[in-house]
Design a protein around this motif. Structure first.
Motif, PDB file in Angstrom:
ATOM      1  N   PRO A 103      -3.788  -3.185  13.456  1.00 47.66           N
ATOM      2  CA  PRO A 103      -3.140  -3.047  12.149  1.00 47.66           C
ATOM      3  C   PRO A 103      -3.912  -3.919  11.328  1.00 47.66           C
ATOM      4  N   ARG A 104      -3.709  -3.756   9.894  1.00 41.66           N
ATOM      5  CA  ARG A 104      -4.534  -4.621   8.919  1.00 41.66           C
ATOM      6  C   ARG A 104      -3.552  -5.687   8.624  1.00 41.66           C
ATOM      7  N   TYR A 105      -2.221  -5.957   9.232  1.00 48.78           N
ATOM      8  CA  TYR A 105      -1.468  -6.960   8.947  1.00 48.78           C
ATOM      9  C   TYR A 105      -1.234  -7.241   7.625  1.00 48.78           C
ATOM     10  N   THR A 106      -1.069  -6.279   6.594  1.00 45.39           N
ATOM     11  CA  THR A 106      -0.681  -6.467   5.270  1.00 45.39           C
ATOM     12  C   THR A 106       0.782  -6.313   5.106  1.00 45.39           C
ATOM     13  N   SER A 107       1.320  -6.051   6.243  1.00 44.86           N
ATOM     14  CA  SER A 107       2.885  -6.257   6.484  1.00 44.86           C
ATOM     15  C   SER A 107       3.027  -6.224   7.698  1.00 44.86           C
ATOM     16  N   TYR A 108       4.404  -6.690   8.247  1.00 51.11           N
ATOM     17  CA  TYR A 108       4.769  -6.418   9.620  1.00 51.11           C
ATOM     18  C   TYR A 108       6.289  -6.252   9.508  1.00 51.11           C
ATOM     19  N   PRO A 109       6.693  -5.291  10.365  1.00 50.11           N
ATOM     20  CA  PRO A 109       5.756  -4.142  11.013  1.00 50.11           C
ATOM     21  C   PRO A 109       5.085  -3.377  10.089  1.00 50.11           C
ATOM     22  N   SER A 110       4.005  -2.762  10.943  1.00 48.65           N
ATOM     23  CA  SER A 110       3.177  -2.058   9.715  1.00 48.65           C
ATOM     24  C   SER A 110       3.787  -0.908   9.530  1.00 48.65           C
TER      25      SER A 110
ATOM     26  N   ALA B 167      13.440   8.974  -4.156  1.00 52.57           N
ATOM     27  CA  ALA B 167      12.573   9.603  -3.140  1.00 52.57           C
ATOM     28  C   ALA B 167      12.241   9.181  -1.741  1.00 52.57           C
ATOM     29  N   THR B 168      13.171   8.011  -1.464  1.00 52.35           N
ATOM     30  CA  THR B 168      13.025   7.168  -0.286  1.00 52.35           C
ATOM     31  C   THR B 168      13.061   8.267   1.009  1.00 52.35           C
ATOM     32  N   ILE B 169      11.906   8.085   1.881  1.00 51.67           N
ATOM     33  CA  ILE B 169      12.098   9.134   2.865  1.00 51.67           C
ATOM     34  C   ILE B 169      11.882   8.436   4.163  1.00 51.67           C
ATOM     35  N   LYS B 170      11.432   7.044   4.198  1.00 50.51           N
ATOM     36  CA  LYS B 170      11.511   6.296   5.527  1.00 50.51           C
ATOM     37  C   LYS B 170      11.427   4.923   5.112  1.00 50.51           C
ATOM     38  N   GLY B 171      11.448   4.020   6.071  1.00 45.54           N
ATOM     39  CA  GLY B 171      11.430   2.714   5.998  1.00 45.54           C
ATOM     40  C   GLY B 171      11.581   1.947   7.124  1.00 45.54           C
ATOM     41  N   TYR B 172      11.940   0.669   7.112  1.00 49.71           N
ATOM     42  CA  TYR B 172      12.214   0.004   8.351  1.00 49.71           C
ATOM     43  C   TYR B 172      13.114  -1.356   7.849  1.00 49.71           C
ATOM     44  N   ALA B 173      14.409  -1.592   8.573  1.00 51.76           N
ATOM     45  CA  ALA B 173      15.208  -2.688   8.434  1.00 51.76           C
ATOM     46  C   ALA B 173      14.873  -3.637   9.710  1.00 51.76           C
ATOM     47  N   PHE B 174      14.505  -4.902   8.908  1.00 48.92           N
ATOM     48  CA  PHE B 174      14.009  -6.161   9.676  1.00 48.92           C
ATOM     49  C   PHE B 174      15.053  -6.583  10.385  1.00 48.92           C
TER      50      PHE B 174
ATOM     51  N   ARG C  28      11.212 -10.896  11.407  1.00 46.99           N
ATOM     52  CA  ARG C  28      11.173 -11.985  10.446  1.00 46.99           C
ATOM     53  C   ARG C  28      10.526 -13.103  11.113  1.00 46.99           C
ATOM     54  N   PHE C  29      10.531 -13.533  12.379  1.00 45.18           N
ATOM     55  CA  PHE C  29      10.079 -14.561  12.920  1.00 45.18           C
ATOM     56  C   PHE C  29       8.619 -14.193  12.991  1.00 45.18           C
ATOM     57  N   ARG C  30       8.228 -13.061  13.611  1.00 47.33           N
ATOM     58  CA  ARG C  30       6.855 -12.563  13.946  1.00 47.33           C
ATOM     59  C   ARG C  30       6.105 -12.747  12.528  1.00 47.33           C
ATOM     60  N   ALA C  31       6.979 -12.196  11.433  1.00 43.71           N
ATOM     61  CA  ALA C  31       6.077 -11.642  10.320  1.00 43.71           C
ATOM     62  C   ALA C  31       5.601 -13.168   9.570  1.00 43.71           C
ATOM     63  N   GLU C  32       6.368 -14.156   9.726  1.00 44.26           N
ATOM     64  CA  GLU C  32       5.954 -15.520   9.344  1.00 44.26           C
ATOM     65  C   GLU C  32       4.635 -15.908  10.086  1.00 44.26           C
ATOM     66  N   ILE C  33       4.661 -15.700  11.434  1.00 43.91           N
ATOM     67  CA  ILE C  33       3.545 -16.250  12.142  1.00 43.91           C
ATOM     68  C   ILE C  33       2.373 -15.414  11.925  1.00 43.91           C
ATOM     69  N   ILE C  34       2.560 -14.008  11.744  1.00 48.64           N
ATOM     70  CA  ILE C  34       1.261 -13.378  11.384  1.00 48.64           C
ATOM     71  C   ILE C  34       0.922 -13.591  10.197  1.00 48.64           C
ATOM     72  N   GLU C  35       1.687 -13.537   9.148  1.00 45.04           N
ATOM     73  CA  GLU C  35       1.159 -13.951   7.683  1.00 45.04           C
ATOM     74  C   GLU C  35       0.466 -15.335   7.671  1.00 45.04           C
ATOM     75  N   ARG C  36       0.984 -16.348   8.467  1.00 46.24           N
ATOM     76  CA  ARG C  36       0.310 -17.610   8.381  1.00 46.24           C
ATOM     77  C   ARG C  36      -1.105 -17.639   8.982  1.00 46.24           C
ATOM     78  N   ILE C  37      -1.121 -16.969  10.110  1.00 45.13           N
ATOM     79  CA  ILE C  37      -2.552 -16.670  10.796  1.00 45.13           C
ATOM     80  C   ILE C  37      -3.507 -15.854   9.834  1.00 45.13           C
ATOM     81  N   MET C  38      -2.838 -14.740   9.254  1.00 47.17           N
ATOM     82  CA  MET C  38      -3.749 -13.944   8.199  1.00 47.17           C
ATOM     83  C   MET C  38      -4.201 -14.653   7.014  1.00 47.17           C
ATOM     84  N   CYS C  39      -3.330 -15.706   6.464  1.00 44.03           N
ATOM     85  CA  CYS C  39      -3.470 -16.398   5.237  1.00 44.03           C
ATOM     86  C   CYS C  39      -4.461 -17.693   5.417  1.00 44.03           C
ATOM     87  N   ASP C  40      -3.944 -18.501   6.379  1.00 43.76           N
ATOM     88  CA  ASP C  40      -4.166 -19.706   6.794  1.00 43.76           C
ATOM     89  C   ASP C  40      -5.310 -19.978   7.923  1.00 43.76           C
TER      90      ASP C  40
END
Length: 448
Positions: free
Chosen positions: A15-22, A350-357, A362-374
């Motif tokens: 993934p490009r990790y512009t989001s987590y999960p992708s 028109a919402t047809i799909k999504g993802y509930a955190f 949330r734990f992993r999203a913060e780790i991955i975002e900091r790696i990708m940003c910092d």
């Protein structure tokens, strides 16, 4: 560049990790009813961003990975549907949601008639509480940008324009069906600045057919003449299984992972020599730009548009295929324009799909975002904040240990740091914390 690392990790598809999960992990379990519930739970004091997707272009660029189609007609019907979607939001929200950032993406938003664009911005100001210092950004194709549209953008308060450049190499342009001269780009930049739209971004791509290091550097040199504030430099993602128009690109004309990485580093070196600061994995900005300031101050974030200095935790997605983010999770509209129009015309989201955190997401999203940003993360702090342990954070222990042994990362007192000469493997590092990666969902681009 460490050639052995590029060879070893370069063929991985991540993934490009512009989001987590992708996005491939979104499911129909999140639908329009879920979206309504989530919208009604947004606090009145919560500022938001808004993303409006315009899924039309005048011609198809063969490298394109966006949800778009070729349209020779007026887009007023689509704009009317977007206004209806805004009305649905107004009827659902119990207050006027403050907007700190608005982004028109595509496709090519600027192929709309100027009066249609102005009407959409007016509808936004009516439906939402647009803050006085709002940033309004618009993606622009310099080949089709007209003077009337430029003036209308300025009158509507647009502050930033993102221009697609990709490459100025004539052979590369013919190979991707995008003929765009330097002069066309220069005229567009001049018009925008004269109209008072001072924030200028360029998008470049490496790894295109027939592209080489010399042509990449020549493109950078021409871009620097126009002195954009920011540049995004992406690696071409060849996924012809998902994007059929990419089948027009002969695979034997594409560079291998080692050549791709050499091109990426050549572009990076040239931009840094020209005075640009490298932002995260693939962005560059002048040192005074808000994006560079945010990086220095540890306020950099990442979303579906790339790196941003905006702090909003809510993104409202409008239009076909648009993705929104709320505190509870992601939502995505119907991808096909016809499906989107039908839903909105019948008075439904028109919402047809999504993802509930989950708490783990949330734990992993913060780790991955900091790696990708910092390119770094304090695993102890993030784990403590989420009531977890550092040991729980690491999903792929074998990969983690291999990255350590290869010198891609160092870890001291549970602070992980990506080595500067391994920056191109940031996604590989992030993937060691990805609990969804092993679930067999495909469609990702190469890691290098």
């Amino acid at each position: 560049m460490r050639i052995e690392l590029a060879n070893h990790y370069g063929q991985e598809r991540l993934p490009r990790y512009t989001s987590y999960p992708s996005a491939p992990h979104f499911s129909p379990a999140v639908d329009g009813k879920t979206y309504v519930d989530w919208l009604r739970a947004i606090p009145a004091s919560c500022a938001a961003s808004l993303y409006l997707h315009v899924p039309f272009c005048r011609s198809m660029c063969w490298y394109c990975g966006c949800h778009t189609s070729v349209s020779k007609r007026n887009e007023s019907i689509y704009a009317a549907a977007v206004r209806c979607e805004m009305q649905l939001l107004t009827n659902t929200l119990e207050h006027r949601l403050p907007l700190a950032h608005i982004h028109f993406g595509g496709g090519t938003p600027t192929i709309m008639m100027p009066e249609v664009f102005a009407d959409l911005v007016g509808a936004m100001r009516s439906s939402f509480l647009v803050l006085p210092d709002v940033e309004i950004a618009v993606e622009v194709d310099p080949r089709t940008l007209t003077e009337p549209m430029t003036k209308t953008m300025a009158q509507c308060g647009v502050t930033r324009a993102s221009l697609g450049v990709q490459s100025f190499d004539a052979l590369v342009q013919r190979s991707i069906n995008r003929i765009q001269t330097f002069e066309q780009t220069a005229v567009a930049v001049c018009r925008l600045r004269q109209a008072g739209i001072s924030g200028i971004n360029f998008d470049l791509i490496y790894g295109l057919p027939h592209q080489n290091i010399d042509s990449c550097i020549e493109t950078v040199e021409k871009c620097v003449e126009l002195r954009p504030d920011r540049l995004a430099v992406f690696g071409y993602a060849h996924v012809p299984t998902f994007k059929k128009h990419q089948r027009r690109i002969a695979e034997n004309t594409l560079p291998d992972s080692l050549e791709r990485q050499s091109q990426s580093e050549a572009v990076s070196d040239a931009l840094q020599c020209a005075g640009y600061v490298r932002i995260g994995l693939d962005h560059f900005a002048l040192r005074s730009d808000p994006l560079a300031v945010a990086q220095r101050e540890g306020r950099l974030h990442r979303n579906f548009q790339g790196y941003t200095d905006h702090q909003e935790k809510v993104t409202i997605g409008l239009g076909a295929s648009a993705i929104g983010r709320l505190p509870q999770g992601f939502v995505q509209n119907a991808v096909a324009t016809s499906d989107y129009l039908h839903c909105v015309a019948t008075g439904h989201f028109a919402t047809i799909k999504g993802y509930a955190f989950s708490a783990d997401d949330r734990f992993r999203a913060e780790i991955i975002e900091r790696i990708m940003c910092d390119l770094a993360v304090d695993l102890s702090r993030v784990s403590h904040d989420h009531g977890r342990t550092v040991e729980e954070a690491i999903i792929d222990r074998e990969r983690f240990e291999r990255l350590l042994a290869d010198g891609v990362i160092t870890v001291e007192a549970n602070r992980l740091l990506v080595a500067e000469d391994s920056r191109f493997l940031t996604r590989s590092v992030a993937s060691t914390f990805d609990a969804h990666l092993a679930k067999g969902v495909g469609g990702y681009s190469g890691a290098v």
